[in-house]
Design a protein around this motif. Structure first.
Motif, PDB file in Angstrom:
ATOM      1  N   ALA A 156      -0.568  -8.365 -28.580  1.00 44.21           N
ATOM      2  CA  ALA A 156      -0.827  -7.366 -29.751  1.00 44.21           C
ATOM      3  C   ALA A 156      -0.081  -5.862 -29.603  1.00 44.21           C
ATOM      4  N   ASN A 157       0.290  -5.607 -28.212  1.00 47.71           N
ATOM      5  CA  ASN A 157       1.270  -4.381 -27.809  1.00 47.71           C
ATOM      6  C   ASN A 157       1.309  -4.500 -26.259  1.00 47.71           C
ATOM      7  N   ASP A 158       2.339  -3.894 -25.903  1.00 48.37           N
ATOM      8  CA  ASP A 158       2.755  -3.516 -24.425  1.00 48.37           C
ATOM      9  C   ASP A 158       1.609  -2.548 -23.858  1.00 48.37           C
ATOM     10  N   VAL A 159       1.767  -2.242 -22.495  1.00 51.40           N
ATOM     11  CA  VAL A 159       0.805  -1.267 -22.083  1.00 51.40           C
ATOM     12  C   VAL A 159       1.187   0.159 -22.631  1.00 51.40           C
ATOM     13  N   GLU A 160       2.360   0.467 -22.522  1.00 53.54           N
ATOM     14  CA  GLU A 160       2.658   2.066 -23.085  1.00 53.54           C
ATOM     15  C   GLU A 160       1.964   1.866 -24.463  1.00 53.54           C
ATOM     16  N   GLY A 161       2.219   0.774 -25.238  1.00 49.71           N
ATOM     17  CA  GLY A 161       1.733   0.744 -26.778  1.00 49.71           C
ATOM     18  C   GLY A 161       0.053   0.992 -26.608  1.00 49.71           C
ATOM     19  N   VAL A 204      10.156  -6.179 -17.091  1.00 45.98           N
ATOM     20  CA  VAL A 204      10.431  -5.514 -18.060  1.00 45.98           C
ATOM     21  C   VAL A 204       9.709  -4.117 -18.081  1.00 45.98           C
ATOM     22  N   TRP A 205       8.603  -4.268 -17.346  1.00 41.82           N
ATOM     23  CA  TRP A 205       7.871  -2.967 -17.238  1.00 41.82           C
ATOM     24  C   TRP A 205       6.909  -3.024 -15.959  1.00 41.82           C
ATOM     25  N   PHE A 206       6.871  -1.997 -15.388  1.00 46.77           N
ATOM     26  CA  PHE A 206       6.258  -1.979 -14.100  1.00 46.77           C
ATOM     27  C   PHE A 206       5.063  -0.722 -14.183  1.00 46.77           C
ATOM     28  N   PRO A 207       3.835  -0.945 -13.511  1.00 45.58           N
ATOM     29  CA  PRO A 207       2.993   0.237 -13.537  1.00 45.58           C
ATOM     30  C   PRO A 207       3.532   1.490 -12.539  1.00 45.58           C
ATOM     31  N   VAL A 208       3.116   2.451 -13.083  1.00 44.77           N
ATOM     32  CA  VAL A 208       3.586   3.846 -12.168  1.00 44.77           C
ATOM     33  C   VAL A 208       2.394   4.521 -11.944  1.00 44.77           C
ATOM     34  N   GLU A 209       1.220   4.245 -12.528  1.00 45.80           N
ATOM     35  CA  GLU A 209      -0.017   5.121 -12.269  1.00 45.80           C
ATOM     36  C   GLU A 209      -0.886   4.526 -11.031  1.00 45.80           C
ATOM     37  N   GLU A 252       0.033   1.948  -4.202  1.00 47.18           N
ATOM     38  CA  GLU A 252       0.371   0.824  -3.454  1.00 47.18           C
ATOM     39  C   GLU A 252      -0.597  -0.214  -3.271  1.00 47.18           C
ATOM     40  N   LYS A 253      -1.938   0.018  -2.842  1.00 44.44           N
ATOM     41  CA  LYS A 253      -2.962  -0.618  -2.615  1.00 44.44           C
ATOM     42  C   LYS A 253      -3.296  -1.504  -3.711  1.00 44.44           C
ATOM     43  N   GLU A 254      -3.242  -0.664  -4.954  1.00 52.23           N
ATOM     44  CA  GLU A 254      -3.710  -1.238  -6.190  1.00 52.23           C
ATOM     45  C   GLU A 254      -2.654  -2.151  -6.691  1.00 52.23           C
ATOM     46  N   LEU A 255      -1.443  -1.899  -6.566  1.00 50.99           N
ATOM     47  CA  LEU A 255      -0.158  -2.747  -6.821  1.00 50.99           C
ATOM     48  C   LEU A 255      -0.462  -4.021  -6.187  1.00 50.99           C
ATOM     49  N   LEU A 256      -0.695  -4.000  -4.892  1.00 51.64           N
ATOM     50  CA  LEU A 256      -0.941  -5.189  -3.945  1.00 51.64           C
ATOM     51  C   LEU A 256      -1.973  -5.922  -4.410  1.00 51.64           C
ATOM     52  N   ASP A 257      -3.178  -5.471  -5.019  1.00 52.55           N
ATOM     53  CA  ASP A 257      -4.360  -6.101  -5.424  1.00 52.55           C
ATOM     54  C   ASP A 257      -4.833  -5.540  -6.484  1.00 52.55           C
ATOM     55  N   PRO A 258      -4.681  -5.844  -7.906  1.00 55.25           N
ATOM     56  CA  PRO A 258      -4.781  -5.309  -9.266  1.00 55.25           C
ATOM     57  C   PRO A 258      -6.393  -5.306  -9.404  1.00 55.25           C
ATOM     58  N   TYR A 259      -7.192  -6.199  -8.352  1.00 53.04           N
ATOM     59  CA  TYR A 259      -8.617  -6.136  -8.838  1.00 53.04           C
ATOM     60  C   TYR A 259      -9.235  -5.050  -8.178  1.00 53.04           C
ATOM     61  N   VAL A 260      -8.434  -4.111  -7.303  1.00 52.25           N
ATOM     62  CA  VAL A 260      -8.900  -3.077  -6.610  1.00 52.25           C
ATOM     63  C   VAL A 260      -9.448  -1.806  -7.779  1.00 52.25           C
ATOM     64  N   MET A 311      -7.029  -0.181 -16.110  1.00 50.46           N
ATOM     65  CA  MET A 311      -7.468  -1.494 -16.149  1.00 50.46           C
ATOM     66  C   MET A 311      -6.243  -2.059 -17.206  1.00 50.46           C
ATOM     67  N   TYR A 312      -5.591  -1.242 -17.882  1.00 49.86           N
ATOM     68  CA  TYR A 312      -4.337  -1.713 -18.630  1.00 49.86           C
ATOM     69  C   TYR A 312      -3.452  -2.267 -17.744  1.00 49.86           C
ATOM     70  N   SER A 313      -2.759  -1.253 -16.734  1.00 57.87           N
ATOM     71  CA  SER A 313      -1.856  -1.500 -15.851  1.00 57.87           C
ATOM     72  C   SER A 313      -2.446  -2.580 -14.686  1.00 57.87           C
ATOM     73  N   ALA A 314      -3.591  -2.849 -14.403  1.00 59.53           N
ATOM     74  CA  ALA A 314      -4.087  -3.884 -13.592  1.00 59.53           C
ATOM     75  C   ALA A 314      -3.895  -5.255 -14.338  1.00 59.53           C
TER      76      ALA A 314
END
Length: 233
Positions: A34-39, A111-116, A119-127, A177-180
């Motif tokens: 439906a849309n990308d994260v930024e959208g 194409v896009w990578f979370p910035v918010e 590091e811990k959350e990037l390694l484990d998006p379930y955090v 949650m969008y980024s995760a």
């Protein structure tokens, strides 16, 4: 906002079909169709604006009804992430460990990578997902988003039934949650989006026909006509 006691059956998915409950990645994929994260973040910010002001949402092209679609997509994503987090708890040993080297590759190639996220959350998006559900139960998320919808379509701003702190809390959790969800989508489906489109096409062609066909067939069966469904809380 409801301040009473929730029954155990309140915390079950109410917006997902049976096959989506069995495979929660399907609604996650549909969310990013439906849309990308930024959208999605921009739509959420606009939605929040109409929650806290006397103006009401009325899209220039699609009218107020388009907000109902966004509302349902958010609830469906929250429900899917809730189920995925439960699956994660049931089988923690099956989780692929993400390395610093993999993170660097993802930053360079996606194409896009979370910035918010940390590091811990990037390694484990379930955090961040677990943190959200520790602060807000699933039904509480649905209650908040239902109040958001009502307020945004009303000529009056939200009143004492929802505090500014609650609005900020829901907004911040949803953005994370969008980024995760994006990390899960990129890592756990066969639809990873790269800056280099030729690589994406090549990897899609290398995917086993059975697995790719199964994902596409299930996704099509379960999201066809999705915008026509409306389930009351």
């Amino acid at each position: 906002m409801y301040c009473g006691i929730y029954a155990p059956w309140d915390h079950v998915p109410k917006f997902l079909r049976y096959a989506e409950v069995m495979n929660p990645l399907v609604p996650v994929m549909y969310f990013f169709d439906a849309n990308d994260v930024e959208g999605h973040e921009e739509k959420l910010k606009t939605w929040r604006h109409f929650v806290v002001t006397d103006a009401y949402f009325n899209d220039a092209r699609f009218g107020p009804g388009s907000l109902i679609f966004d509302y349902e997509q958010n609830v469906r994503l929250v429900e899917a992430l809730y189920l995925l987090s439960l699956d994660r708890d049931d089988a923690p040993n099956k989780v692929n460990q993400i390395t610093e080297e993999q993170l660097a590759t993802e930053r360079a190639e996606w194409v896009w990578f979370p910035v918010e996220l940390t590091e811990k959350e990037l390694l484990d998006p379930y955090v961040p997902i677990k943190a959200a559900f520790e602060e807000l139960q699933l039904q509480q998320f649905r209650d908040h988003l239902s109040e958001w919808l009502n307020a945004a379509l009303s000529i009056d701003a939200v009143d004492e039934y929802m505090s500014a702190g609650e609005i900020i809390m829901v907004y911040d959790h949803l953005k994370k949650m969008y980024s995760a969800a994006w990390l899960i989508f990129q890592r756990d489906t066969e639809r990873t989006q790269y800056k280099d489109k030729t690589r994406r096409a090549r990897e899609s062609s290398d995917c086993p026909d059975g697995k790719q066909g199964e994902l596409e067939e299930e996704e099509t069966d379960n999201i066809d006509g999705e915008t026509n469904d409306s389930i009351s809380l």
